[in-house]
Design a protein around this motif. Sequence first.
Motif, PDB file in Angstrom:
ATOM      1  N   SER A  91       0.467   4.337  -2.526  1.00 29.17           N
ATOM      2  CA  SER A  91       0.322   5.721  -2.066  1.00 29.17           C
ATOM      3  C   SER A  91       1.322   6.634  -2.757  1.00 29.17           C
ATOM      4  CB  SER A  91       0.550   5.835  -0.565  1.00 29.17           C
ATOM      5  OG  SER A  91      -0.262   4.946   0.108  1.00 29.17           O
TER       6      SER A  91
ATOM      7  N   SER B 154       0.842  -1.205   0.000  1.00 30.24           N
ATOM      8  CA  SER B 154       0.000   0.000   0.000  1.00 30.24           C
ATOM      9  C   SER B 154       0.875   1.253   0.000  1.00 30.24           C
ATOM     10  CB  SER B 154      -0.938   0.008   1.201  1.00 30.24           C
ATOM     11  OG  SER B 154      -0.176  -0.021   2.385  1.00 30.24           O
ATOM     12  N   GLN B 155       2.108   1.111   0.535  1.00 30.51           N
ATOM     13  CA  GLN B 155       3.042   2.246   0.510  1.00 30.51           C
ATOM     14  C   GLN B 155       3.364   2.630  -0.940  1.00 30.51           C
ATOM     15  OE1 GLN B 155       4.279   4.368   2.359  1.00 30.51           O
ATOM     16  NE2 GLN B 155       6.338   4.954   1.739  1.00 30.51           N
TER      17      GLN B 155
ATOM     18  N   ALA C 109       0.155   7.336  -6.144  1.00 26.87           N
ATOM     19  CA  ALA C 109      -0.946   8.312  -6.153  1.00 26.87           C
ATOM     20  C   ALA C 109      -0.401   9.734  -6.005  1.00 26.87           C
ATOM     21  CB  ALA C 109      -1.937   7.995  -5.038  1.00 26.87           C
ATOM     22  N   THR C 110       0.573   9.913  -5.129  1.00 26.79           N
ATOM     23  CA  THR C 110       1.189  11.234  -4.941  1.00 26.79           C
ATOM     24  C   THR C 110       1.840  11.700  -6.243  1.00 26.79           C
ATOM     25  OG1 THR C 110       1.720  10.573  -2.700  1.00 26.79           O
ATOM     26  CG2 THR C 110       2.864  12.524  -3.538  1.00 26.79           C
TER      27      THR C 110
ATOM     28  N   THR D  82       5.156   5.744   5.802  1.00 27.06           N
ATOM     29  CA  THR D  82       4.035   6.654   6.067  1.00 27.06           C
ATOM     30  C   THR D  82       2.956   6.397   5.024  1.00 27.06           C
ATOM     31  OG1 THR D  82       5.243   8.247   4.749  1.00 27.06           O
ATOM     32  CG2 THR D  82       5.239   8.611   7.129  1.00 27.06           C
ATOM     33  N   THR D  83       1.760   6.154   5.493  1.00 28.57           N
ATOM     34  CA  THR D  83       0.702   5.823   4.547  1.00 28.57           C
ATOM     35  C   THR D  83      -0.035   7.079   4.104  1.00 28.57           C
ATOM     36  OG1 THR D  83       0.506   3.664   5.494  1.00 28.57           O
ATOM     37  CG2 THR D  83      -1.346   4.417   4.179  1.00 28.57           C
ATOM     38  N   LEU D  84      -0.090   7.258   2.826  1.00 29.00           N
ATOM     39  CA  LEU D  84      -0.789   8.415   2.265  1.00 29.00           C
ATOM     40  C   LEU D  84      -2.146   7.964   1.746  1.00 29.00           C
ATOM     41  CD1 LEU D  84       2.347   9.510   0.320  1.00 29.00           C
ATOM     42  CD2 LEU D  84       1.475  10.631   2.369  1.00 29.00           C
ATOM     43  N   GLY D  85      -2.839   8.867   1.108  1.00 34.43           N
ATOM     44  CA  GLY D  85      -4.172   8.543   0.594  1.00 34.43           C
ATOM     45  C   GLY D  85      -4.138   7.455  -0.468  1.00 34.43           C
ATOM     46  N   ALA D  86      -5.188   6.678  -0.525  1.00 41.61           N
ATOM     47  CA  ALA D  86      -5.272   5.638  -1.546  1.00 41.61           C
ATOM     48  C   ALA D  86      -5.670   6.281  -2.873  1.00 41.61           C
ATOM     49  CB  ALA D  86      -6.307   4.590  -1.154  1.00 41.61           C
ATOM     50  N   ARG D  87      -5.563   5.507  -3.945  1.00 35.77           N
ATOM     51  CA  ARG D  87      -5.912   6.018  -5.257  1.00 35.77           C
ATOM     52  C   ARG D  87      -7.374   6.445  -5.296  1.00 35.77           C
ATOM     53  NH1 ARG D  87      -8.055   4.826  -9.901  1.00 35.77           N
ATOM     54  NH2 ARG D  87      -8.993   2.934  -9.098  1.00 35.77           N
ATOM     55  N   ASP D  88      -7.610   7.549  -5.961  1.00 38.37           N
ATOM     56  CA  ASP D  88      -8.959   8.079  -6.045  1.00 38.37           C
ATOM     57  C   ASP D  88      -9.465   7.881  -7.471  1.00 38.37           C
ATOM     58  OD1 ASP D  88     -11.261   9.451  -5.519  1.00 38.37           O
ATOM     59  OD2 ASP D  88     -10.360  11.437  -5.800  1.00 38.37           O
TER      60      ASP D  88
END
Length: 920
Positions: free
Chosen positions: A838, A834-835, A841-842, A860-866
């Motif tokens: 993320s 998931s890292q 996605a960034t 550090t986990t960021l937002g998932a794909r939108d």
Amino acid sequence: MDGAGTVSARRTTRSTCCYCGVGCGVLIQTEQDADGTRIVGVEGDPAHPANRGRLCSKGLALADSARSLQGRARVPELRHRRGEERRPVDWGLALDTVADRLADIIARQGPDSVAFYLSGQLLTEDYYVFNKLAKGLIGTNNIDTNSRLCMSSAVTAYKLAFGADGPPTCYDDLEAAKTVLFAGSNTAYAHPVLYRRLEDARANDPDVRWIVVDPRRTDTAAMADLHLAIQPGTDVALFNGMLHHLVWEGCIDADFIDTHTAGFTDLKQMLRDYTPRMSADICGIPAADLVTAAEWFGRSPAALSLYCMGLNQSVHGTDKNLALIHLHLATRQLGRPGAGPFSLTGQPNAMGGREVGGMATMLAAHREIASGEDRAELEALWRLPAGHLSAQPGLAAVELFEGLRSGKVKAVWIACTNPVHSMPDIGRIREALQRAEYVIVQDAFRDTDTAPFADVLLPAATWGEKDGTVTNSERRVTRVRAAVPPPAQAKPDFWIAREVARRLEARLAIPGAPALFDFDDAGAAFDEHRRLTAGRDLDMSGLDHARLDADGPQQWPFPVDASQGQARRYEDGRFATPDGRARFHTTPYKPVAEPTSSRFPLRLLTGRLRDQWHGMSRTGRVPALFAHAPEPGLRMHPEDAARRGLKAGELVRMASKRGELVLPLELSDEVGSGTVFAAMHWNGQFLSSGGINEVSLPAVDARSQQPELKHAAVRVERAEFGWHLLAARRGDALAMRAAVQPLLTQCGYAALSLQAEAGALDGVAWLVVRAASASAFPEPWLAALASALALVPGADTLEYRDARRGLSRRVAWRGLAQESFIDGLQWIDTQPSSQAASLLATAVAGQAWHASRLSAFAGTTLGARDPIVCVCRQVGESAIRARVAAGADVADLKHELGCGTVCGSCLPQLHRLAAVPARA
Ligand SMILES: Nc1nc2c(c(=O)[nH]1)N[C@H]1C(S)=C(S)[C@@H](COP(=O)(O)OP(=O)(O)OC[C@H]3O[C@@H](n4cnc5c(=O)[nH]c(N)nc54)[C@H](O)[C@@H]3O)O[C@H]1N2
Ligand SMILES: Nc1nc2c(c(=O)[nH]1)N[C@H]1C(S)=C(S)[C@@H](COP(=O)(O)OP(=O)(O)OC[C@H]3O[C@@H](n4cnc5c(=O)[nH]c(N)nc54)[C@H](O)[C@@H]3O)O[C@H]1N2
Ligand code: SF4
Ligand SMILES: [Mo]
């Protein structure tokens, strides 16, 4: 208007969209400079009656799809022996070689040893030449097309019921209809501009009712007033049950049945058994819903049905079509505004192909192979010796490839279609092409799944580069015009077919025959075509290129003395049968070809996505068109998944009796329990397998020969892989895709997709590679991947390795250390990370990275794909959900976020999202 604007560096050319059968008019903008002429923009043509200026997401992306020449076939290629690489040659050698080889095979094995496999995406004039070449010159009816996979059940049913092919309806009926029955059609995705017209009509008239018959809750079904989520393949039972109700309620037009039809008594006898209750049981729906549908249909002032592959792609496709037509005939819901059975054509020129008789089972201008009179007439028109045309029906698509496999057919010429992706049971298609003595492939692209089998590859011009006509779903003939020259040596299909034909003509020499291919241009071929239609049901003798140029698109029939075409057929109740009466047939319900079993317990439904076209040779070049569905997937009902212990996102193996493939699992209650759904688009150019036709079955409808591409019995289980890779790189994504594609098959699972980066320059996009392997990825494979993606550790590409566990992470950077941007990444782990997702996605959001570069490796986990809902305005699902939670409706969403305001393709989804109750 001839389509040409002012003679300057910028020009506008009027043409037609090359995708679906709606047949939208487009204005192509080109710019000329020292390097040549390029397509720079495409707009909807406000003057075209099909779309009145509108385009869907695919049409709007046409200019983007034409931007890069990466992957285009540019020069003829030839090989002398199997196993050799093909080499570039000049056209003279390519054409002579093709003519020599075909002449030799015909001389040794007879005319039926060669076959043609063409496409509803060819222009009418291309088609005409091919058809005359096969049937007129060579004397074989072995010329079939991908329309066999698409429209042939609709053709047989129209002919059986009305005596002639072609819908009796027109697009203005969309606005006039009061009840619209969508049967096996996901119009919101597959015919979006017609769907826009229907939405407007319903908005203007609250009494309009929509019924959708589809086993899945598609975007079309979600908008219906009544969704009949029938069990796959049970449409005949449904329509029989509806008609039973109408007959026994006295809601039929007995006068019309008496005066204008035949065969009703036998049908009525058969219908006795189809009580609404029994029919509804077969369909797995409440009987009350079936009755409601019948009432809405039968008592409507104007009932229109729109149907497509959910009816046609079935071993009972002809019966499904007939049973639906029966509803229209018995209630006289046809021949007036807003009423009639409207088969939506899939491809832009499926109709044109049918006009020229471009299939193995028909002759030019709706003539019959079996009719001696029809053959004699055509021999006279073509000035061929009497008896020259073959009376032997040709091989339909599935048989044709079987013929190649068994050795009965020696050579095949494939043009404008990609059978190694789109035919059922592609394992057998590959075998057929391997065994064939000679394979000619004529395509605009050289990176297709069929191209590797070609002994000769003929580089074709494509949309924007060709001249001719197409006919859309409402029988409207529209001009297609070239706006730019084809790249390098590529040539229009019309030219290629004509040049081979002329050479073959010299070698085969039919005694007494005139020059058969004496057309200077497409307009001359059209003239010959229209003359063959004179006096027939499809009479278009009054149309030619000049008239279409002067007066714009026209519908047939359009006889020579007419001033306009005919919008609706059979208005007077006279049909195209010898006695003028329409025919009812008995249509007993029969189940799908392949029963489910304990080994293969699930039913696979297949179909289309909103923003991709077939094998993606064009839409797969446009990053924005991936945003709506970035990855392939198999959709399953959450309960079926829970029972198997499967989770969303996991890789699963789907197998049938014929083959298997691995796909990521998506959970959705849009599919009923017991069925799964996968899109048809992904293939070997994007996936480690050939796609869903690895598992589909070649069983066909006995009358239409159309295969049941929608209903294979399959099994789905977890695919265990110890190693997972996610790699992505920013740059010339199409060039990187070409470099990575050969690596795909070496993995247990691998898929490629493109992603647009917010705000990036033209031509810059992300290539995303996802792969999984049972054992550690082999070093040479990793090295090849790193080189294809330029992801080799160095100053700007940092690497973290855990050699003991075999894990590795790479991030490529650009920009300054204080404000960096991720330029690429590669993650290898024992689980999908998931890292990594993320970080991707960034990166794709174009966001700067302000922390230290090394921190990217820490979790550090960021937002998932939108997921992107609106491609035109790049609006993601999360933004929409947030506004809906705050009370926004669709109008607010359009106003505040801009979504749904350009092409409108996302409107059905916006309505669905807005209907979700607001969460606290
Ligand atoms: N975006 C996009 N548009 C396209 C195309 C494309 O590739 N992409 N291709 C064009 C072409 S060539 C075609 S033929 C058309 C196809 O257009 P459609 O036929 O509308 O599209 P599909 O998704 O193939 O199938 C329609 C629906 O049939 C349903 N279905 C499956 N089995 C059954 C059944 O037994 N009964 C009923 N009633 N329904 C069933 C499926 O769930 C699916 O939702 O689209 C054209 N337009
Ligand atoms: N399981 C399953 N299988 C299906 C379907 C399904 O619903 N489910 N649908 C079926 C249907 S309805 C259809 S219509 C078929 C479509 O299947 P295909 O016909 O195989 O689909 P395309 O990818 O459109 O193939 C067109 C080819 O022509 C090339 N091309 C583009 N323009 C030109 C040109 O101007 N000239 C030449 N010579 N080549 C050109 C493209 O690069 C591409 O390779 O798939 C069928 N297969
Ligand atoms: S609806 Fe879309 S894909 Fe179909 S012809 Fe119009 S613009 Fe092209
Ligand atoms: Mo199709």
